[in-house]
Design an enzyme around this catalytic site. Structure first.
Site, short mmCIF file in Angstrom:
data_model
loop_
_atom_site.label_atom_id
_atom_site.label_comp_id
_atom_site.label_asym_id
_atom_site.label_seq_id
_atom_site.Cartn_x
_atom_site.Cartn_y
_atom_site.Cartn_z
N SER A 71 0.83 -1.20 0.00
CA SER A 71 0.00 0.00 0.00
C SER A 71 0.87 1.26 0.00
O SER A 71 1.69 1.44 -0.90
CB SER A 71 -0.96 -0.03 1.20
OG SER A 71 -1.98 0.92 1.06
N GLU A 103 -9.48 -4.10 -6.47
CA GLU A 103 -8.99 -2.92 -5.75
C GLU A 103 -9.21 -1.62 -6.51
O GLU A 103 -9.01 -1.57 -7.72
CB GLU A 103 -7.48 -3.05 -5.49
CG GLU A 103 -7.09 -4.22 -4.63
CD GLU A 103 -5.66 -4.09 -4.15
OE1 GLU A 103 -5.27 -2.99 -3.73
OE2 GLU A 103 -4.94 -5.09 -4.20
N HIS A 147 -7.55 -5.34 -1.17
CA HIS A 147 -6.33 -4.59 -0.90
C HIS A 147 -5.45 -5.29 0.13
O HIS A 147 -5.88 -5.60 1.24
CB HIS A 147 -6.70 -3.18 -0.40
CG HIS A 147 -5.54 -2.25 -0.29
ND1 HIS A 147 -4.74 -1.93 -1.36
CD2 HIS A 147 -5.05 -1.55 0.78
CE1 HIS A 147 -3.82 -1.07 -0.97
NE2 HIS A 147 -3.97 -0.84 0.31
#
Length: 209
Positions: free
Chosen positions: A53, A147, A177
């Site tokens: 991320s 995502e 995610h």
């Protein structure tokens, strides 16, 4: 689990976080941590940088910073669902709204503002998608098809290849995610196994020497 997959030690970086420490604190800390490894005698050819991320975006920013400073690149980088575009310009921020159970554009935009602290969101050091990727080491990019950050990965892989960087992208059907952090999911096991193979492939010459 990452250490086990790669059969290698992991340095987990407790870098400073926004809003108390906005950009460039995280990039500075990532650079300091990388330089710490080099000072300890670890060859860059034996280092693989990884992040998920925002950490994936930070890993990219680190490599761009190393390039700017003329410092050696790591052997490669593994990016789990990297947040590489803080401008949220990817189409998947719209097309995956109903599919992504973890994050939304409404969540990401305020977080980006806190990190930017007035900086330009298109600055490659905060949105590496827009950086000059030439000269970066091989990349393994993993992302879920559900995502909203899907396009952060697909466009990154395309830009990297256009810049002459080897970029392997793995898109997992129905995955959300950073699904890799869920050990009970078979997709997670597959993803980490792939990471281990990538680690071996980019560090083989060093470790086998």
């Amino acid at each position: 689990r990452v250490a086990a997959a790669c059969r290698a030690p992991v340095l987990g970086v407790d870098y400073r976080l926004a809003p108390e420490h906005p950009y460039p604190a995280a990039v500075d800390d990532a650079l300091a941590s990388y330089e710490h490894l080099l000072a300890a005698g670890i060859k860059p050819e034996a280092i693989v940088v990884a992040g998920d991320s925002a950490g994936g975006g930070l890993a990219l920013a680190l490599m761009l910073k190393l390039k700017e400073l003329g410092k050696p690149q790591p052997a490669g980088a593994v990016l789990f669902s990297p947040w590489s575009d803080l401008t949220a310009s990817g189409e998947s921020t719209k097309t995956r709204i109903d599919a992504d159970p973890m994050i939304s554009a409404e969540m990401l935009n305020p977080m980006a503002d806190l990190y930017l602290n007035g900086s330009d969101a298109a600055n490659p050091m905060v949105s590496p998608l827009f950086g000059d990727l030439a000269g970066l080491p091989p990349l393994l990019i993993q992302v879920g098809d559900d995502e909203i950050l899907l396009d952060d990965s697909t466009r990154l892989a395309k830009n990297a290849e256009a810049a002459g960087v080897k970029a392997d992208i793995e898109i997992f059907d129905g995955a959300f995610h950073v699904f890799q952090n869920q050990p009970h999911l078979p997709e997670s096991a597959d993803a980490l196994k792939s990471m281990g193979k990538f680690f071996d492939s980019v560090t083989d010459a060093v470790i086998g020497a």
